[in-house]
Design an enzyme around this catalytic site. Structure first.
Site, PDB file in Angstrom:
ATOM      1  N   CYS A   2       2.780 -10.197  -8.756  1.00  0.00           N
ATOM      2  CA  CYS A   2       2.987 -11.568  -8.323  1.00  0.00           C
ATOM      3  C   CYS A   2       4.471 -11.912  -8.418  1.00  0.00           C
ATOM      4  O   CYS A   2       5.222 -11.216  -9.106  1.00  0.00           O
ATOM      5  CB  CYS A   2       2.195 -12.574  -9.145  1.00  0.00           C
ATOM      6  N   LYS A 626       3.920  -3.657  -3.129  1.00  0.00           N
ATOM      7  CA  LYS A 626       4.864  -2.542  -3.172  1.00  0.00           C
ATOM      8  C   LYS A 626       5.116  -2.102  -4.610  1.00  0.00           C
ATOM      9  O   LYS A 626       5.269  -0.926  -4.892  1.00  0.00           O
ATOM     10  CB  LYS A 626       6.173  -2.950  -2.492  1.00  0.00           C
TER      11      LYS A 626
HETATM   12  C1  F6R Z   1       1.185   4.396  -1.699  1.00  0.00           C
HETATM   13  C2  F6R Z   1       2.119   3.843  -2.646  1.00  0.00           C
HETATM   14  C3  F6R Z   1       1.690   3.696  -4.052  1.00  0.00           C
HETATM   15  C4  F6R Z   1       2.877   3.960  -4.995  1.00  0.00           C
HETATM   16  C5  F6R Z   1       2.469   3.695  -6.440  1.00  0.00           C
HETATM   17  C6  F6R Z   1       3.598   4.007  -7.408  1.00  0.00           C
HETATM   18  O1  F6R Z   1       1.718   4.487  -0.426  1.00  0.00           O
HETATM   19  O2  F6R Z   1       3.209   3.488  -2.297  1.00  0.00           O
HETATM   20  O3  F6R Z   1       0.624   4.525  -4.341  1.00  0.00           O
HETATM   21  O4  F6R Z   1       3.265   5.277  -4.840  1.00  0.00           O
HETATM   22  O5  F6R Z   1       2.106   2.360  -6.585  1.00  0.00           O
HETATM   23  O6  F6R Z   1       4.740   3.275  -7.107  1.00  0.00           O
HETATM   24  P1  F6R Z   1       6.149   3.730  -7.659  1.00  0.00           P
HETATM   25  O7  F6R Z   1       6.498   5.006  -6.998  1.00  0.00           O
HETATM   26  O8  F6R Z   1       7.073   2.617  -7.321  1.00  0.00           O
HETATM   27  O9  F6R Z   1       5.972   3.917  -9.145  1.00  0.00           O
END
Ligand code: F6R
Length: 631
Positions: A2, A626
């Site tokens: 959030c 994201k």
């Molecule tokens: C899928 C995706 C998520 C991230 C996961 C980890 O396309 O983007 O599965 O890979 O949430 O995120 P990070 O790499 O930022 O730790």
């Protein structure tokens, strides 16, 4: 998860708040809400399911309807706003923040673990509109404040009209109420709070999740609170609240109050740090960030190579060779990069590797056993594009506490994860905006290869050229999407490294096209899952390793015999003419060790066009964010 944004100042603070929220949508976009003072100094709360753009329209109407004094340059106003990723209660307007109970309005990031014990009791006196843990905070504040208020006066004083001179006390009592309620809450929270008894003032506090206060760009008398500096323009001066601190933002100043256990004491003006000027991400003419980022894979791979610190890679390589235990951990796509990392370390260094998702690893008994031995002989590599994923950070903290060496592979060398690490490997892939990770995956996998292999760096041109060809080769992929657009299930199969990329291809497809998809080790299919295969199934096999090519092809024969349509992604062109292969996607034969990294690129494009074909926004698929900052 959030995002919180609040602002006090002259002029169009509502517009600034909406712009701030848009920059925070990467943290969640299930719903959004905004609260501001109307001309009678009452707080108007406007909420909307969906993205910030829908809120913007609704808030604009409410603003005029309530004669909110936002556009007169002489008027001050205070606004708090929130974009939500649902945890307690479905994505809906009623579960959107901010929440109002009595005179208090609250926007919350985090999870309150003990909210139920309060809610049941408070239900006697408050009507809760939502299913959230957060609304309980507003009720607790109202209750606490009312008690403080009542304790100030005797009935006689009320009759004598003392209330008129109590403005300052209202602020102090609000601070005290926030402090008292904070002591009751268990879990994680960052809060932005308004009170109708203290007009045009924002209160903010955190017990851990990031919360920043500061100025809005060059406007030194416009004050902001936000969960992420991404919401602020360049030149903003910021201060990161420490756990337990309470900030007040009003038309004069920001003040920080320390919770000492003996009430709240003013600490004076905070020390502000300027934030760096940053470029707003641009789609550069692409319809979506995801397509732009797929088309940047080759550039990102080159950048990963360029940012390689040879001394550091040697050091980490030596450490891996001598370590007793090697753990690789991450979440989602970054975990799939770990599976490729496991493949490279085991193949190139001959060491056994444990690769586990971060949310599981912490609870595994063998971790305790390894760390109780000699923690200096434990290598723990964490992979994260953002460096802010809560599960990954929590796992890394556990290893760090026990004395293990923490190595992080990340696209954000200034992140929380990077800051707690002994070695930070920057993949340098460039900003990734689309929720679905693409170029960060290929760069993470490449970093593992560079770390463990004896890759001839001068021989990499064909590798980069093939990455470019694949990222731009969309004609065949669009035809495949058209051909298979009606299917309900797509299976991906592969062995060893090809299993890792199968998992990634499958995740990408389901997260942005909502098609059901599974990935299996090719040899496992016949032990159960093959029961699902029928004439409407599509099975995509990734086959890049000559050693296991024929074995994986056995699985293709088996599914074809049961009527499935088959796609094969491979450098072995002889498979193209095999009668059991319906569609063949060629990976041109670059260095054998690197082919798995490239084999997933066609499936990134496949997922992207599938998503578009189904009318979904591939940059912002439902239910996702994201950066996942809750455990
Ligand atoms: C899928 C995706 C998520 C991230 C996961 C980890 O396309 O983007 O599965 O890979 O949430 O995120 P990070 O790499 O930022 O730790």
């Amino acid at each position: 998860m959030c995002g919180i944004y609040g602002e006090v100042g002259r002029g169009d603070v509502l517009k600034n708040a909406i712009d701030g929220l848009k920059a925070l949508e990467y943290r969640g976009y299930d719903s959004a809400g905004i609260a501001f003072f109307n001309e009678l100094q009452r707080i108007k709360v406007t909420k909307q399911k969906g993205m910030v753009a829908s809120l913007e329209a609704k808030a604009g109407v409410d603003r005029w309807a309530t004669r909110c004094p936002l556009s007169d340059p002489l008027d001050y106003n205070a606004v708090i706003a929130h974009t939500r990723w649902a945890t307690h209660g479905k994505p809906a307007s009623k579960n959107s923040h901010p929440f109002k109970q009595g005179r208090f309005v609250v926007a919350h990031n985090g999870i309150i673990e003990n909210y139920k014990e309060f809610k049941t009791e408070l239900e006697n006196r408050f009507i809760f509109q939502s299913e959230t843990d957060s609304e309980v905070i507003a009720a607790l504040l109202e209750e606490e404040y009312s008690k403080l208020w009542d304790s100030q006066f005797t009935v006689d004083e009320f009759e004598e009209g003392f209330i008129d001179i109590l403005t300052r006390e209202n602020k102090d009592m609000t601070l005290e109420a926030i402090y008292n309620v904070s002591k009751k809450l268990k879990g994680a929270y960052a809060l932005a709070i308004l009170s109708e008894d203290v007009p045009n003032t924002i209160f903010a506090t955190t017990n851990n999740p990031p919360l920043i206060v500061g100025s809005h760009g060059d406007a030194t008398s416009t004050f902001v609170v936000t969960s992420d500096e991404a919401a602020l323009p360049a030149n903003s001066q910021i201060y990161r609240l420490k756990p337990g601190e309470i900030a007040t933002l009003d038309d004069n100043a920001i003040k920080i109050y320390e919770s000492t256990g003996e009430g709240v004491a003013p600490k004076g003006d905070p020390l502000f740090q300027p934030i760096q000027a940053k470029q707003q991400p641009s789609k550069d003419g692409y319809p979506h960030f995801m397509k732009k980022e797929i088309n940047e894979i080759e550039k990102s791979l080159r950048a990963t190579l360029e940012s390689k610190d040879t001394e550091q890679f040697k050091r980490v390589n030596e450490f891996l060779k001598t370590a007793d235990t090697i753990y690789l951990s991450a979440c989602g796509t970054a975990y799939h990069a770990c599976l490729l990392g496991k493949h490279y370390i085991e193949k190139n260094l001959g060491k056994q590797v444990v690769a586990e998702v971060a949310s599981e690893l912490r609870y595994m008994e063998h971790v305790g056993v390894a760390l109780e031995g000699d923690p200096h002989k434990v290598a723990a590599i964490f992979v994260s594009q953002s460096g802010e994923t809560a599960d990954t950070i929590a796992a890394a903290e556990l290893f760090k506490k026990q004395g293990a060496k923490i190595i992080t592979i990340t696209n954000n060398p200034n992140s929380t994860l990077a800051n707690l690490s002994d070695e930070v490997i920057n993949i340098n892939a460039g900003k990734e905006v689309a929720v679905a990770a693409t170029k960060s995956f290929t760069s993470q996998a490449f970093a593992f290869n560079l770390l463990t292999g004896d890759t001839c760096v001068n021989c990499l041109e064909p590798f980069f050229a093939e990455a470019k060809r694949l990222q731009e080769n969309t004609t065949q992929i669009k035809e495949l999407v058209e051909k298979y657009k009606k299917v309900k299930n797509i299976f991906f199969i592969g062995r060893l490294a090809d299993y890792a990329t199968s998992k990634e291809a499958s995740l990408k497809l389901k997260e942005i096209s909502y098609i059901h998809s599974e990935a299996y080790q090719a040899g496992e299919l016949k032990h159960g899952t093959i029961a699902l295969i029928e004439s409407k199934s599509v099975v995509c096999a990734i086959i890049t390793d000559p050693k296991i090519k024929d074995k994986t092809m056995n699985a293709v024969y088996e599914v074809k015999a049961r009527g499935a349509k088959t796609i094969v992604i491979s450098p072995f062109t002889e498979l193209k003419d095999n009668a059991v292969v319906d569609d063949f996607i060629e990976i041109r034969n670059v260095m054998h060790d690197l082919i798995p990294i490239l084999s997933v690129i066609p499936m990134f494009n496949f997922a992207y066009y599938f998503s578009k074909q189904r009318g979904i926004d591939p940059d912002k698929p439902r239910n996702l964010a994201k950066s996942v900052t809750v455990e």
